[in-house]
Design a protein around this motif. Structure first.
Motif, mmCIF file in Angstrom:
data_model
loop_
_atom_site.group_PDB
_atom_site.id
_atom_site.type_symbol
_atom_site.label_atom_id
_atom_site.label_comp_id
_atom_site.label_asym_id
_atom_site.label_seq_id
_atom_site.Cartn_x
_atom_site.Cartn_y
_atom_site.Cartn_z
ATOM 1 N N ILE A 344 7.414 35.885 -62.422
ATOM 2 C CA ILE A 344 6.055 36.326 -62.643
ATOM 3 C C ILE A 344 5.769 36.481 -64.142
ATOM 4 O O ILE A 344 4.815 35.894 -64.423
ATOM 5 C CB ILE A 344 5.909 38.185 -62.310
ATOM 6 N N ILE A 345 6.825 36.505 -64.831
ATOM 7 C CA ILE A 345 6.586 36.618 -66.263
ATOM 8 C C ILE A 345 6.518 35.352 -66.763
ATOM 9 O O ILE A 345 5.627 34.813 -67.723
ATOM 10 C CB ILE A 345 8.037 37.295 -67.142
ATOM 11 N N SER A 346 7.062 34.345 -66.251
ATOM 12 C CA SER A 346 7.087 32.927 -66.389
ATOM 13 C C SER A 346 5.617 32.131 -66.252
ATOM 14 O O SER A 346 5.441 31.173 -66.746
ATOM 15 C CB SER A 346 8.307 32.038 -66.030
ATOM 16 N N ASN A 347 4.917 32.895 -65.495
ATOM 17 C CA ASN A 347 3.666 32.342 -65.062
ATOM 18 C C ASN A 347 2.375 33.175 -65.573
ATOM 19 O O ASN A 347 1.177 33.014 -64.865
ATOM 20 C CB ASN A 347 3.550 32.216 -63.622
ATOM 21 N N LEU A 348 2.767 33.877 -66.586
ATOM 22 C CA LEU A 348 1.848 34.712 -66.804
ATOM 23 C C LEU A 348 0.469 34.222 -67.481
ATOM 24 O O LEU A 348 -0.775 34.670 -67.852
ATOM 25 C CB LEU A 348 2.250 35.812 -68.264
ATOM 26 N N ASP A 349 0.388 32.870 -67.950
ATOM 27 C CA ASP A 349 -0.560 32.058 -68.592
ATOM 28 C C ASP A 349 -1.609 31.945 -67.679
ATOM 29 O O ASP A 349 -2.877 32.102 -68.099
ATOM 30 C CB ASP A 349 0.211 30.854 -69.149
ATOM 31 N N CYS A 350 -1.355 31.939 -66.402
ATOM 32 C CA CYS A 350 -2.492 31.763 -65.535
ATOM 33 C C CYS A 350 -3.435 33.102 -65.326
ATOM 34 O O CYS A 350 -4.644 32.878 -65.387
ATOM 35 C CB CYS A 350 -1.864 31.632 -63.970
ATOM 36 N N VAL A 351 -2.868 34.155 -65.440
ATOM 37 C CA VAL A 351 -3.540 35.464 -65.504
ATOM 38 C C VAL A 351 -3.882 35.792 -66.633
ATOM 39 O O VAL A 351 -5.293 36.072 -66.898
ATOM 40 C CB VAL A 351 -2.723 36.502 -64.936
ATOM 41 N N ASN A 352 -3.487 35.228 -67.854
ATOM 42 C CA ASN A 352 -4.051 35.535 -69.275
ATOM 43 C C ASN A 352 -5.193 34.957 -69.375
ATOM 44 O O ASN A 352 -6.169 35.093 -70.104
ATOM 45 C CB ASN A 352 -3.044 35.059 -70.246
ATOM 46 N N GLU A 353 -5.385 33.430 -68.623
ATOM 47 C CA GLU A 353 -6.715 32.895 -68.847
ATOM 48 C C GLU A 353 -7.901 33.455 -68.209
ATOM 49 O O GLU A 353 -9.113 33.010 -68.481
ATOM 50 C CB GLU A 353 -6.524 31.413 -68.094
ATOM 51 N N VAL A 354 -7.340 34.435 -67.265
ATOM 52 C CA VAL A 354 -8.414 35.027 -66.040
ATOM 53 C C VAL A 354 -8.761 36.377 -66.882
ATOM 54 O O VAL A 354 -10.160 36.627 -66.999
ATOM 55 C CB VAL A 354 -8.035 35.068 -64.824
ATOM 56 N N ILE A 355 -7.922 37.332 -67.016
ATOM 57 C CA ILE A 355 -8.204 38.714 -67.164
ATOM 58 C C ILE A 355 -7.737 38.999 -68.797
ATOM 59 O O ILE A 355 -7.922 40.351 -69.003
ATOM 60 C CB ILE A 355 -7.670 39.495 -65.955
ATOM 61 N N GLY A 356 -6.922 38.265 -69.208
ATOM 62 C CA GLY A 356 -6.442 38.636 -70.469
ATOM 63 C C GLY A 356 -4.960 39.435 -70.148
ATOM 64 O O GLY A 356 -4.832 40.224 -69.178
ATOM 65 N N ILE A 357 -4.251 39.273 -71.253
ATOM 66 C CA ILE A 357 -2.727 39.929 -70.899
ATOM 67 C C ILE A 357 -2.666 41.281 -71.115
ATOM 68 O O ILE A 357 -1.683 42.067 -70.645
ATOM 69 C CB ILE A 357 -1.700 39.225 -71.989
#
Length: 523
Positions: A344-357
């Motif tokens: 999960i942590i290694s793929n956070l960039d996908c979520v960061n682009e959508v909702i922000g970290i």
């Protein structure tokens, strides 16, 4: 033809030599003789290659697997040596024999060569020579021949008349051996690419529907493994109608291996759905099963899902991600399996682009801390690799407050690989946040380790300097780090002093000696 009768006739000498070498007990000698078949064929000429060499090879297929593998590979490029496409069918007998042997890699190479030379056949020759070979293999008593047939249907199906196509389809009825049925699934991909939509519905889908519910988990696993390839070959309409429900069944399969394979395909499956209606299909058909997999009893299933689930965010958008996916992410960040949290942590960039970290940050911290302190050093090593990415997403303030102490703790880990990775991590962080940040936040802590009673920690100080000096530049290296390095030149441990010398040699070209004239080497 015996070797003794050939030796006295120089025109037959190459065959005689080959016979003697293939009868030799030395496997390497036999292998070398097979590898020079093309040279022997050139010496014989095309007619004698067809009438003598190939029959001999067909009758003597009983050797070690590595010799047979080399033979299967050689024959795939023999077309010119037998006289060109008009005579290529004479290569079929030895390759047919090789396609029935027990060793899988030999059969696969024979099928690969058969597929290659099938393209050299004219349409009439394909029907006259190649199709009967496929039928013989498909009707063989042993599953080995039937598995090979699965790889050959697609290369002849499109080029034969409709009556012959009907005969070939009859040979694709469910086989009693699951090794054959699972390869039939792979064959469906190749066949579907050749057919029109209505033909796919009629000719391919019955086989796939049976495979999804096959009694053998290996067959169902093959469907899951090849699912996105099937999806592309079959097309969007049949995918929505048939494949999406089939995929739901695979995600609920009783075998963990099947569920794990299906879970790993979730993102790619959704990406391949037509944009029009994709979001609704994900929400209605895919997400309910995904939610079940998040709490699956098998850690491999959960880990496979965690490696791709973040990729659904861009397809669902911010609102749906927050409503439907965020709770799943948070649950996975608390999973007892470290691989799940790590994925999960290694793929956070996908979520960061959508909702922000920021929406994940409070839940991220406990997961990161647990991974950073995991008993398995490989887990600690893995989370280090993602720290620069996390730092960039969470920002310098959050990092300084919550994560900096974790990064510094890795520098004194008892495993060298972790300490080494932690050193490289500091360099990447300095590149991201700048040399002023490095000067104020991490360099003082690094230099303080130079007086630690444990010489390994003192060594880490030097390793960090070696990693940071080119990022920090001449002024910081000379004025801040150099004095500590020089003082360490009198360390009681010889290995530390030796690494001081290596460090000075490395940083020497960028130092400004005039800026600190009072410093002198004291070691």
């Amino acid at each position: 033809m015996a070797a003794s009768s050939a030796v006295g006739d120089e025109s037959l000498y190459p065959i005689a030599v080959l016979i003697d070498e293939l009868r030799n007990e030395d496997v390497q000698l036999r292998l070398n003789s097979i590898k020079k078949l093309s040279t022997i064929a050139l010496a014989l000429g095309v007619e004698r290659t067809r009438t003598e060499l190939l029959p001999f090879l067909t009758d003597t297929i009983y050797d070690e697997d590595e010799v047979l593998l080399a033979l299967a590979e050689q024959l795939g490029s023999f077309t010119a040596l037998v006289g060109g496409p008009a005579f290529v069918n004479c290569l079929l007998p030895p390759l047919e024999s090789l396609a029935t042997v027990e060793e899988t890699v030999v059969r696969e190479k024979a099928v690969e060569s058969l597929r290659a030379i099938s393209k050299e056949h004219s349409a009439p020759d394909l029907e006259r020579h190649f199709v009967p070979l496929v039928k013989r293999l498909a009707s063989g008593d042993w599953f080995t021949s039937r598995t090979s047939a699965c790889g050959l249907f697609s290369v002849c199906y499109q080029r034969v008349p409709n009556p012959v196509k009907a005969e070939l389809r009859l040979k694709r009825n469910p086989d009693p051996d699951d090794s054959v049925r699972l390869l039939a699934v792979e064959g469906c991909v190749s066949i579907a690419e050749l057919l029109k939509r209505e033909e796919v519905e009629k000719l391919v889908m019955p086989t796939l529907r049976q495979a999804v519910e096959d009694k053998s988990w290996r067959v169902r696993y093959m469907v899951a493994d090849k699912f996105t390839e099937l999806q592309k070959a079959i097309g969007p309409e049949i995918t929505k109608k048939d494949l999406v429900p089939a995929f739901q069944n695979l995600m609920k399969d009783c075998e963990a291996e099947v569920r794990a394979s299906a879970a790993s395909k979730v993102k790619e499956l959704c990406e391949n759905l037509p944009p029009d209606g994709r979001q609704q299909i994900i929400l209605t058909n895919i997400l309910p099963s995904v939610k079940d997999l998040v709490s699956d009893a098998n850690e491999h299933v959960k880990s496979a899902l965690a490696s791709v689930i973040m990729g659904l965010s861009p397809m669902l958008g911010k609102d749906h991600t927050v409503e439907h996916l965020l709770p799943l992410f948070l649950a996975q960040l608390k999973d007892e399996c470290p691989e799940v949290r790590l994925n999960i942590i290694s793929n956070l960039d996908c979520v960061n682009e959508v909702i922000g970290i920021r929406q994940l940050s409070q839940s991220l911290l406990p997961a990161i801390v647990e991974l950073a302190e995991d008993a398995k050093w490989r887990v600690r090593l893995a989370i280090i690799e993602y720290m620069p990415l996390l730092a960039g997403q969470l920002g310098v303030e959050f990092f300084n407050e919550k994560l900096n102490s974790i990064c510094m703790a890795w520098l004194i880990d008892h495993v060298f690989a972790v300490r080494e990775a932690a050193t490289n991590n500091l360099k990447k962080l300095a590149q991201r946040f700048g040399k002023v940040w490095a000067q104020n936040i991490i360099i003082p802590k690094v230099l303080s380790m130079s007086t630690n009673p444990n010489y390994l920690h003192r060594m880490t100080t030097l390793f960090c300097v070696n990693a940071l000096y080119d990022v920090c530049g001449k002024d910081i290296t000379t004025k801040i780090m150099l004095p500590t390095i020089l003082r360490m030149g009198s360390d009681p441990v010889a290995n530390v002093r030796f690494n001081v010398a290596k460090t000075l040699q490395r940083i020497g070209p960028i130092m400004d000696y005039n800026a600190v004239p009072e410093l002198r080497w004291s070691g």
